[in-house]
Design an enzyme around this catalytic site. Structure first.
Site: not given
Ligand SMILES: Cc1ncc(COP(=O)(O)O)c(C=O)c1O
Length: 398
Positions: A113, A190, A355
């Site tokens: 992401h 993550d 994203c």
């Molecule tokens: C794999 C992953 N990492 C990080 C995030 C970021 O999460 P947040 O927007 O709650 O900070 C997301 C959000 O969709 C995600 O799917």
């Protein structure tokens, strides 16, 4: 079965298939937040009156609950942030910028992401480190042999996702961490998409850093988690300077709290953090194994339903291990058009690049739709999606 616990799904006649963006909240979480504001609202960590202390106690109870949930040895290794993005940025700023130098290497996955990708671009730019990518095999799995060939004495950070938010593919975090440690690199996991779907055990994994957001685990918006090994928390400088994170301040210098507390500068979102404990309690009461088995069954049904539709392209449905998130497109139809027509029929999926633009480029597509399952979903939601996709096909077929 679990749907009855989610009031939004009683109030709206919809098929919500977007848990990977944010999960709906159970009544127990909503009630707990309401109770907090109507009985205990105070500024945690600031003051010695009853309400401030009740708020502090709720935060510490949540810290203990989270640390048990992820298998941490010590609740002092759990830091509350506002979301996974902030947690990952703390790692990049406080570990990456401090520890990396010209020529060092950061290994990340092409499926990360943006929240676990752009911070590492930033660290590379600032320090002169080099960013290296691990790609995927033809089924969308993490390319372990490609990863091993990138590892070397220059590798300082390995930052990967435990489950890919776009495709649902699960990466072998335990093996990734073990390999990273052979070269003395720290592993950043993550867990934003994995935390709701299988047990995590940071101590057993020997994980260095882990990040996730509460809102994908049926909690309120506004509570994120950063797990870091105690030694790393001690070694790193603070992130946000100000109230709550200090031991002592004089005109020219300050001393900061030890461990995780020095990363919790400013007023915390006590209600959101409390809701994270409530969501963990809720899931534990339902039985974690039962919850995971239930959504796994729906996941199989979702893939089977989409495979029946010959006008739908499915991406990486046959990966070795998956969370219940499925990426697809209706052939020759833009994902936003598909999502729009699905929405008109009450079926909510996410569309776009999710994203993960480098992943989209790698897959050779501009965008896709994504259906993701929460425990409140039912077979009816999957049937509704399949029927609504037929309508999309009818609208666009020549
Ligand atoms: C794999 C992953 N990492 C990080 C995030 C970021 O999460 P947040 O927007 O709650 O900070 C997301 C959000 O969709 C995600 O799917």
């Amino acid at each position: 079965m679990y749907k009855q616990y989610f009031p939004l799904l009683q109030n709206r006649n919809i098929h919500y298939l977007d848990a990977a963006a944010t999960a709906q909240r159970p009544q127990a979480v909503l009630d707990g937040v309401q109770a907090y504001y109507t009985r205990s609202n105070g500024n945690a960590g600031r003051g010695s009156h009853t309400l401030a202390m009740e708020s502090s106690a709720l935060i510490e109870a949540a810290r203990t609950a989270v640390s048990r949930f992820i298998g941490a040895d010590n609740s002092g290794e759990v830091v509350f942030t506002k979301n996974a993005t902030e947690s990952l940025n703390i790692i990049a700023y406080c570990y990456g910028l401090e520890q990396l130098h010209t020529g060092d290497e950061i290994i990340i996955s092409i499926a990360n992401h943006h929240a676990n990708l752009i911070p590492w671009q930033f660290v590379a730019r600032k320090t002169g480190a080099v960013l290296r990518y691990v790609y995927l095999d033809e089924r969308g799995n993490f390319d372990m042999s490609g990863f091993k060939s990138l590892l070397g004495s220059r590798t300082k950070v390995v930052a990967v996702t435990a489950a890919v938010n776009t495709t649902g593919v699960v990466f072998p975090v335990q093996e990734i961490i073990t390999e990273a440690h052979k070269y003395g690199a720290v592993a950043v996991i993550d867990a934003a998409q994995s935390i709701a779907h299988f047990p995590h055990d940071v101590a057993a994994w020997d994980c260095d850093f882990l990040a996730f957001s509460g809102h994908k685990l049926y909690a309120e918006f506004g509570a994120g988690v950063l797990y870091a090994k105690r030694a790393l928390l001690e070694q790193m400088p603070p992130f946000l300077y100000g109230g709550s994170m200090i031991e002592f301040v004089s005109e020219q210098t300050s001393e900061f709290k030890a461990g995780g507390a020095k990363y919790e500068g400013g007023t915390l979102d006590t209600a959101a953090i409390h809701s994270l404990k409530l969501s963990i309690d809720f899931l534990t009461e339902q039985g974690l194994a039962a919850v995971h088995t239930y959504s796994e069954g729906l996941h199989r049904a979702l893939i089977a339903a989409l495979q029946e539709l010959d006008f739908v392209d499915l991406y990486y449905a046959h990966a070795e291990r998956r969370v219940p998130t499925v990426a697809f497109n209706v052939k020759d139809v833009h994902s936003h058009d598909t999502a729009y027509i699905l929405d008109e029929q009450g079926v909510m999926v996410r569309s776009g690049h999710h994203c993960t633009q480098p992943l989209m480029d790698y897959m050779g597509i501009n965008s896709c739709c994504r259906a993701s399952i929460g425990i409140y979903n039912t077979q009816e939601d999957i049937d509704a999606l399949a029927a609504a996709l037929k309508k999309v096909h009818d609208v666009f077929k020549q």
